[in-house]
Write an enzyme that holds these catalytic residues in place. Structure first.
Site, PDB file in Angstrom:
ATOM      1  N   ASP A  73       3.977  -6.740   3.346  1.00 32.18           N
ATOM      2  CA  ASP A  73       2.783  -5.595   4.260  1.00 32.18           C
ATOM      3  C   ASP A  73       3.214  -6.157   5.725  1.00 32.18           C
ATOM      4  O   ASP A  73       2.121  -6.408   6.346  1.00 32.18           O
ATOM      5  CB  ASP A  73       1.914  -5.277   4.171  1.00 32.18           C
ATOM      6  CG  ASP A  73       0.584  -3.634   4.943  1.00 32.18           C
ATOM      7  OD1 ASP A  73       2.166  -3.252   5.101  1.00 32.18           O
ATOM      8  OD2 ASP A  73      -0.232  -4.161   4.920  1.00 32.18           O
ATOM      9  N   ASP A 106       6.302   0.587   7.026  1.00 31.15           N
ATOM     10  CA  ASP A 106       5.387   0.516   6.778  1.00 31.15           C
ATOM     11  C   ASP A 106       4.444   0.927   5.657  1.00 31.15           C
ATOM     12  O   ASP A 106       3.704   2.203   6.630  1.00 31.15           O
ATOM     13  CB  ASP A 106       4.364  -0.001   8.127  1.00 31.15           C
ATOM     14  CG  ASP A 106       2.907  -0.572   7.983  1.00 31.15           C
ATOM     15  OD1 ASP A 106       2.174  -0.904   6.719  1.00 31.15           O
ATOM     16  OD2 ASP A 106       2.200  -0.468   8.901  1.00 31.15           O
ATOM     17  N   HIS A 147       1.260  -0.837  -0.038  1.00 29.65           N
ATOM     18  CA  HIS A 147      -0.617   0.415   0.051  1.00 29.65           C
ATOM     19  C   HIS A 147       1.020   1.303   0.175  1.00 29.65           C
ATOM     20  O   HIS A 147       1.844   0.816   0.615  1.00 29.65           O
ATOM     21  CB  HIS A 147      -1.092   0.099   0.941  1.00 29.65           C
ATOM     22  CG  HIS A 147      -0.401  -0.143   2.926  1.00 29.65           C
ATOM     23  ND1 HIS A 147      -0.252   0.930   3.657  1.00 29.65           N
ATOM     24  CD2 HIS A 147      -0.215  -0.871   3.444  1.00 29.65           C
ATOM     25  CE1 HIS A 147       0.679   0.545   4.217  1.00 29.65           C
ATOM     26  NE2 HIS A 147       0.446   0.107   4.679  1.00 29.65           N
ATOM     27  N   HIS A 162       3.160   2.352  13.554  1.00 32.43           N
ATOM     28  CA  HIS A 162       2.739   3.413  13.684  1.00 32.43           C
ATOM     29  C   HIS A 162       2.395   3.994  14.816  1.00 32.43           C
ATOM     30  O   HIS A 162       2.006   4.397  16.209  1.00 32.43           O
ATOM     31  CB  HIS A 162       1.370   2.624  13.867  1.00 32.43           C
ATOM     32  CG  HIS A 162       0.634   1.575  13.446  1.00 32.43           C
ATOM     33  ND1 HIS A 162      -0.832   1.259  12.799  1.00 32.43           N
ATOM     34  CD2 HIS A 162       0.754   1.497  11.484  1.00 32.43           C
ATOM     35  CE1 HIS A 162      -0.506   0.733  11.619  1.00 32.43           C
ATOM     36  NE2 HIS A 162      -0.067   0.813  11.265  1.00 32.43           N
ATOM     37  N   GLU A 182      -4.832   2.219   2.891  1.00 34.12           N
ATOM     38  CA  GLU A 182      -4.693   0.972   3.905  1.00 34.12           C
ATOM     39  C   GLU A 182      -5.285   1.484   5.250  1.00 34.12           C
ATOM     40  O   GLU A 182      -5.678   0.888   5.981  1.00 34.12           O
ATOM     41  CB  GLU A 182      -3.426  -0.145   3.212  1.00 34.12           C
ATOM     42  CG  GLU A 182      -3.971  -1.906   3.881  1.00 34.12           C
ATOM     43  CD  GLU A 182      -3.073  -1.115   5.423  1.00 34.12           C
ATOM     44  OE1 GLU A 182      -2.919  -2.261   5.593  1.00 34.12           O
ATOM     45  OE2 GLU A 182      -2.358  -0.351   5.857  1.00 34.12           O
ATOM     46  N   GLU A 183      -3.932   2.273   5.541  1.00 28.49           N
ATOM     47  CA  GLU A 183      -4.526   2.607   6.821  1.00 28.49           C
ATOM     48  C   GLU A 183      -5.710   3.377   7.729  1.00 28.49           C
ATOM     49  O   GLU A 183      -5.695   3.180   9.177  1.00 28.49           O
ATOM     50  CB  GLU A 183      -3.035   3.600   7.379  1.00 28.49           C
ATOM     51  CG  GLU A 183      -1.388   2.615   6.855  1.00 28.49           C
ATOM     52  CD  GLU A 183      -1.229   1.789   7.645  1.00 28.49           C
ATOM     53  OE1 GLU A 183      -1.841   1.273   8.655  1.00 28.49           O
ATOM     54  OE2 GLU A 183      -0.251   1.056   7.414  1.00 28.49           O
ATOM     55  N   ASP A 218      -0.265   3.879   1.426  1.00 24.23           N
ATOM     56  CA  ASP A 218      -0.328   5.368   2.402  1.00 24.23           C
ATOM     57  C   ASP A 218       0.745   4.746   3.218  1.00 24.23           C
ATOM     58  O   ASP A 218       1.365   3.927   3.748  1.00 24.23           O
ATOM     59  CB  ASP A 218      -1.724   5.355   3.188  1.00 24.23           C
ATOM     60  CG  ASP A 218      -1.865   4.480   3.090  1.00 24.23           C
ATOM     61  OD1 ASP A 218      -2.327   2.921   2.401  1.00 24.23           O
ATOM     62  OD2 ASP A 218      -3.032   4.669   3.729  1.00 24.23           O
TER      63      ASP A 218
END
Length: 486
Positions: free
Chosen positions: A167, A113, A75, A456, A143-144, A77
């Site tokens: 991922d 990520d 992904h 994150h 995605e996030e 983003d």
């Protein structure tokens, strides 16, 4: 040494370029432009769909045209979390640092990520040192924060029958299943009241927590800043009259909140009692989270009388709701030892300009019925508190297939190269694979990646030696699929 000079150089050179391109969720225009320019530069076929997903493709090496088409997927983003509130993820490059065997940043999320998955896919498309069948590389948007790209993937975007989701975050592990998830939001409408003039006002700050991924880190027992704030406000309001002017905590639905604050008022005669209560509370937290949250900081500072306070009924309701709202692991899997089955994250509390407070939570489970069970428990709690509640569309889980051909191929590829048989696992975090199956039910899929930690959060880092193994596994997997016949 710079990141672009690390080995494997073909991967790290591209990863270094990606870290310089702003790519917050829902703002992927610049990284999409980079991908399309990359395709032109390397004479790769490219296409996009209505939501902005991109697919690049490369023909088979001569002699391997009849091999199955395989898809590499990641992904575009990244999660945008920073210790510096002035850092602008829409304009600034990520400040990367090589720290021994790790790549990290100076106080922001790294974006490995899923920047490293993107980099590996692009490197594979341009590396002519190995033979392979037809290749496709799918890069999805958003995605996030909602899996918008996977959920709206164009029906004719991919033609492959095998998919490698790049991922995952653990070397020597291959994932064949993941949890499904759904977001639940509660909306509290408040009335503005005059701030009492015989009250003193304070800003209560909770900060310095580890935070982390609400799927991958939910089992680690880390503190949730929203829960810690609500706990103190509940105890305080049980002993003294308290008014609330402002409350804010957390940011993203899939990140455990690292910081929160509230602006409150108490009668002038209660100032010292409040400070004493807070000091006792700080001592309790330091004892409870010793070794888990070493940088936990709780503070109270005086502020000017605010323009208004939230009406008493609503402030009481929201404090009680936040304090009683579930957070963390709800149950463990009976099938796979050590796997979280069901969890919920009390993700954020935000005031908007329309006299509304929005509480966002995120529920996950590898069992669809239990995902909705915990979501409805959260709904019931906030309904009892007088809020309006909405559920998001959610996304399905990905049921493990232990007979998957691509799982066996990617497992054997790693074992052949490194003499270690990777563990076959499912993950509690959400992957896009379940959504791909809704439109492409024939897909045979696995997920693997290098070692990442504390994604994150601003502590996110990537283990450099694992990237070389990840790259080797990817190339060997592509080679082995290229030896097959349709």
């Amino acid at each position: 040494m710079e990141i672009k000079d690390l080995q494997p150089r073909e991967v790290f050179a591209i990863f270094d370029e990606i870290t310089k391109i702003p790519r917050p969720s829902k703002k992927e225009e610049k990284i999409r432009e980079y991908l399309l320019d990359f395709a032109k530069k390397h004479k790769l076929a490219a296409k996009t769909d209505q939501v902005g997903n991109v697919v690049l493709s490369k023909p088979a090496t001569p002699g391997h045209e009849n091999a199955p088409t395989i898809i590499m997927q990641g992904h575009m983003d990244m999660v945008c979390e920073s210790n510096d509130k002035s850092f602008d993820f829409t304009t600034q490059p990520i400040p990367t640092v090589i720290d021994g065997d790790w790549i990290r940043t100076e106080g922001t999320t790294l974006g490995a990520d899923n920047g490293i998955g993107m980099a590996a896919s692009l490197a594979a498309l341009t590396d002519d040192s190995f033979e392979h069948g037809p290749l496709e590389a799918l890069f999805t948007v958003d995605e996030e924060t909602g899996m918008t790209g996977a959920n709206n993937l164009g029906a004719d975007m991919i033609s492959g029958t095998m998919l490698l989701n790049l991922d995952s975050e653990d070397d020597a592990e291959i994932f064949v299943g993941c949890a499904g998830g759904v977001d639940t939001q509660a909306f509290f409408t408040y009335k503005r009241s005059c701030a009492p003039t015989d009250f003193l006002y304070f800003k209560i700050n909770i900060e310095g927590l580890n935070g982390g991924h609400s799927g991958g880190d939910i089992h680690l027992g880390r503190a949730n800043a929203n829960k810690l704030l609500a706990r103190f406000l509940f105890e305080l309001s049980g002993k003294h009259e308290v008014v609330v002017s402002e409350i804010d905590g957390g940011n993203l639905r899939n990140a455990i909140p690292r910081a929160s604050h509230a602006v409150i008022g108490v009668h002038t005669s209660k100032k010292e009692e409040v400070r004493a209560m807070l000091n006792n509370y700080i001592a309790d937290l330091e004892n409870e989270y010793q070794g888990v949250e070493p940088n936990l900081k709780v503070s109270m500072e005086s502020v000017d009388t605010p323009d208004f306070t939230i009406d008493q009924e609503t402030s009481t309701n929201i404090i009680r709701a936040l304090y009683s709202a579930p957070h963390g692991v709800m149950s463990m899997s009976r099938e796979l030892e050590g796997l979280v089955e069901t969890s919920t994250n009390l993700a954020s509390v935000k005031m908007n300009g329309e006299n509304t407070i929005v509480v966002t939570t995120s529920q996950r489970s590898s069992v669809e019925s239990r995902k909705w069970d915990i979501a409805r428990q959260v709904e019931a709690l906030f309904l009892l508190s007088g809020a309006r509640v909405e559920h998001g569309e959610g996304y399905p889980g990905w049921q493990p297939n232990l007979e998957s051909p691509i799982m066996k191929i990617s497992r054997d590829a790693y074992q052949e190269l490194y003499g270690v048989t990777p563990a076959i696992k499912a993950i509690h975090a959400g992957l896009e694979c379940g959504l791909f199956l809704t439109k492409y039910p024939h897909l045979d899929m696995v997920s693997f990646g290098p070692t990442l930690r504390d994604v994150h959060s601003p502590s996110e880092r990537m283990f450099i030696p694992a990237v070389e193994r990840f790259w080797g596994q990817l190339k060997r997997t592509l080679e082995k699929v290229g030896e097959l016949k349709k």
